[in-house]
Enzyme design. Structure first.
Site, PDB file in Angstrom:
ATOM      1  N   ARG A  11       0.827  -1.215   0.000  1.00 22.93           N
ATOM      2  CA  ARG A  11       0.000   0.000   0.000  1.00 22.93           C
ATOM      3  C   ARG A  11       0.860   1.264   0.000  1.00 22.93           C
ATOM      4  O   ARG A  11       0.528   2.268   0.622  1.00 22.93           O
ATOM      5  CB  ARG A  11      -0.967   0.013   1.189  1.00 22.93           C
ATOM      6  CG  ARG A  11      -1.919  -1.149   1.233  1.00 22.93           C
ATOM      7  CD  ARG A  11      -2.833  -1.188   0.018  1.00 22.93           C
ATOM      8  NE  ARG A  11      -3.640  -2.403   0.050  1.00 22.93           N
ATOM      9  CZ  ARG A  11      -3.274  -3.568  -0.488  1.00 22.93           C
ATOM     10  NH1 ARG A  11      -2.125  -3.662  -1.147  1.00 22.93           N
ATOM     11  NH2 ARG A  11      -4.031  -4.629  -0.406  1.00 22.93           N
TER      12      ARG A  11
ATOM     13  N   SER B 280     -11.491  -0.301   2.837  1.00 26.60           N
ATOM     14  CA  SER B 280     -10.723  -0.561   4.063  1.00 26.60           C
ATOM     15  C   SER B 280     -10.168   0.757   4.602  1.00 26.60           C
ATOM     16  O   SER B 280      -9.382   1.423   3.927  1.00 26.60           O
ATOM     17  CB  SER B 280      -9.580  -1.530   3.775  1.00 26.60           C
ATOM     18  OG  SER B 280     -10.083  -2.767   3.322  1.00 26.60           O
TER      19      SER B 280
ATOM     20  N   GLU C 222      -5.830   4.307   5.837  1.00 22.60           N
ATOM     21  CA  GLU C 222      -5.475   4.126   4.434  1.00 22.60           C
ATOM     22  C   GLU C 222      -5.906   5.313   3.586  1.00 22.60           C
ATOM     23  O   GLU C 222      -5.152   5.761   2.721  1.00 22.60           O
ATOM     24  CB  GLU C 222      -6.090   2.829   3.901  1.00 22.60           C
ATOM     25  CG  GLU C 222      -5.621   2.453   2.519  1.00 22.60           C
ATOM     26  CD  GLU C 222      -5.999   1.034   2.136  1.00 22.60           C
ATOM     27  OE1 GLU C 222      -6.190   0.795   0.931  1.00 22.60           O
ATOM     28  OE2 GLU C 222      -6.093   0.173   3.013  1.00 22.60           O
TER      29      GLU C 222
END
Length: 351
Positions: free
Chosen positions: A160, A239, A343
């Site tokens: 990520r 998420s 995130e």
């Protein structure tokens, strides 16, 4: 290039949250994108880039500057080589590659947002990451004032993360290039256990390409991870927290906290994440810390389908959402000694 003033930004995000921008530009060509960025840099105007809006948390006061919506289009397929304009809708692009019989991104079906955002976050799900198929990223380098082409290695991809995320004010993604695989109608090897079980294959096997995409869409839909305007569980950024990666010392301390809280027989999810590093599950941590599906009493709550998604149930403010996020972070830290990291990108606010 369309220009609006005091323009609402909430409708441009999947959370449907956030105040207005002083100015909103919509660019439909690479040249328009570059021109808008250069103008902002030359005048010292704060600049906010918006693609699909699926990874943004914008403050209730909005954005005091120029918001640039990248709405460029372009899908070019040459054999197994694919080039996407940054503004292409990602899930539509995945559908087209599957229809063309090409493997490599089929497990990334249903992910909201634009193609240009995928290398920034190194988007991944169900055992695939875009970094495994991206060959080059064409971007405007704001420091050098020119368009550059970066190789996969130069993008510095990790979990990520990427060069673009490391330097958020430097690069503006214009085009993304991929190398896919012609596996005669089959998918890439299915790496994710849940997907393999749903398909009735062993992990590492291939399956029919369309079936893999359909299975992933069904799995995501069951977790509220496929956009549906009528389903408040999808009024989210997917998420909200990344899965924590712990070094050996932190991991041993974490296991001790798990035993203290849940008993000696408790087993926390663990996945190798490089030498001396272990990844665990943010969703598991949230649930075991007491924040179950549907948690919350206000207009911002945890999804009823997935503990990792924070949602706007309608009428929420960004501050409502952040209050819930802070409560979850504090609760997980107290329970397990692990600090969750958001995130989505925050604009004008901090978690």
């Amino acid at each position: 290039m369309q220009e609006l003033h005091d323009a609402p930004l909430a409708p441009l995000t999947t959370f449907r949250l956030g105040g207005p921008a002083t100015r909103l530009l919509t660019a439909t060509t690479d040249d328009e994108v570059v021109a808008a960025v250069r103008e902002a840099d030359e005048t010292g105007t704060p600049l906010l880039l918006i693609g699909g809006g699926s990874n943004l948390v914008i403050g209730d006061k909005g954005f005091d500057g120029t918001a640039l919506r990248i709405a460029t289009s372009g899908f070019r397929l040459d054999g197994t080589r694919l080039e996407l304009a940054a503004g292409e809708v990602w899930t539509d692009a995945v559908a087209r590659t599957v229809a063309a019989g090409l493997a490599g991104v089929e497990c990334l079906a249903g992910i909201p947002g634009s193609a240009g955002a995928t290398p920034v976050q190194n988007v991944g799900a169900y055992g695939q990451e875009v970094s495994s198929t991206i060959t080059e990223v064409v971007a405007y380098d704001r420091h050098r004032g020119e368009t550059v082409t970066l190789t996969n290695a130069e993008c510095a991809f990790s979990y990520r993360h990427s060069l673009f995320k490391e330097h958020p004010d430097r690069y503006v993604v214009l085009r993304v290039r991929f190398l896919l695989e012609d596996a005669e109608g089959l998918s890439a090897p299915v790496r994710y256990a849940e997907t393999a079980r749903a398909l009735g294959v062993e992990a590492g096997d291939r399956a029919e390409l369309g079936a893999v995409r359909a299975t992933v869409l069904a799995l995501r839909g069951g977790k509220g991870m496929v956009l549906d305007a009528d389903d408040h569980d999808t009024w989210s950024a997917g998420s909200f927290f990344t899965n924590p990666i712990l070094d050996d010392t932190a991991y041993e301390a974490f296991l001790g906290r798990v035993r203290e809280r849940l008993g000696d027989g408790a087993v926390a999810p663990a996945y190798p994440a490089g030498e001396g590093r272990t990844k665990t599950s943010a969703a598991w941590l949230i649930d075991r810390a007491g924040f179950t599906k549907g948690y919350g009493s206000g207009p911002a709550r945890i999804s009823t389908k997935h503990t990792l998604a924070l949602t706007n149930r309608g009428g929420a403010t960004t501050e409502d959402l952040l209050a819930l996020a802070r409560e979850v972070v504090a609760g997980v830290r107290e329970a397990f000694g692990v600090t969750l990291v958001n995130e989505p990108v925050t604009v004008g606010v901090d978690l």
